[in-house]
Scaffold this active site. Sequence first.
Site: not given
Ligand SMILES: *Cc1c(COP(=O)(O)O)cnc(C)c1O
Length: 358
Positions: A34, A129
């Site tokens: 992302k 969350r």
């Molecule tokens: C962004 C995200 C991740 C990855 O997180 P990082 O800190 O970039 O490794 C994993 N799971 C969800 C649901 C996320 O939104």
Amino acid sequence: MPEITVDLSKLKHNTRYLKELLSQQGFSMIGVTKVVSGNSLIVKAMLEAGIEYLGDSRIQNILKFKQRKIDAKYILIRIPSISEIPLVVQNADYSLNSELKVIKLLSEEALKQNKIHKIILMVDMGDLREGVNPLNIKSYIHDILKLKGIKLSGIGTNLKCFSGIIPTNKNMKGFSKLTEEIENVFGIKFKFVSGGNSANFNWFFSTKDKGKINNLRIGEALFLGHETIDFKPIPNLYTDVFRLTAEIIELKTRSLIPHGIAVSNAFGEPIKIQSTSNKDQNGGSRKQALLNIGRQDIAIKGLRPIENIKILGASSDYLIIDIKDNEYEIGDKINFNLNYEALLKSMTSPYITVKYKN
Ligand SMILES: *Cc1c(COP(=O)(O)O)cnc(C)c1O
């Protein structure tokens, strides 16, 4: 234009290394993309390095990858919006979910498209969350298992994103126990027991018995080379996959103290005088440069200058720096490393060119 340079071979190294590290303990890894805003070349490099599962938070990015014939198993890692359900079923192999109403609509759409849509049910282990309350999860699963067109492929949790709650032995064990209970009660076996993100490395390195957990969703550690509790580099990873470069467009010697009546800056924020030593009060000066980048493009707090300069502030279109004793000229380039937020903003800014190093 400012530029962001991506070192693809360093990224591939990080990807290979982390995938191997996890697989040695029986874990699969979802590479979370992302932060790179649907950049196909970056995603291709990750696939060349062995990524099988790609997670993105935007269905538009997944759609774009598929249109470019980039072959992977795609996981939508944001809870689907009702308005996007047809797109989700069409393009994502899996999605993370927590709402029965959404899952029912996914089921109807999957039947319409003659598909099976796979879901990972999210559980809130304390970060507040996304995810269902562990106390209610059995009733959710009871209802989900009745739905046609939906396969419950996994269970997941996400910490350290909203309330800053970190993965510990206690909450990870709790999550693992919950998984075990569910598998026993319903006689099912999850493909993914997804314990978290880049904040899970301290737990991953320090805990021998990881219980049922067999998957992590990793973004930041791949791209920036660090875990996300103390932001310590993970040994053997590159922390400089990305470099941001902006150009000097004005160079002047300026007074340390502004003249006139100060209220607030262009963003309504109070003014901090940058230096208060006595000598400065008496009319000291600094060599100031303006760079061709601003708050439209970056998160200023997340910029880490590589050269010996000091960031003084930013408005929409200028970054204002103190160049100290450096002998720069108009047109010279200044380099920065980036934290996650600065990387996210600069990759989504249409005003920054992405360059690649192989
Ligand atoms: C962004 C995200 C991740 C990855 O997180 P990082 O800190 O970039 O490794 C994993 N799971 C969800 C649901 C996320 O939104």
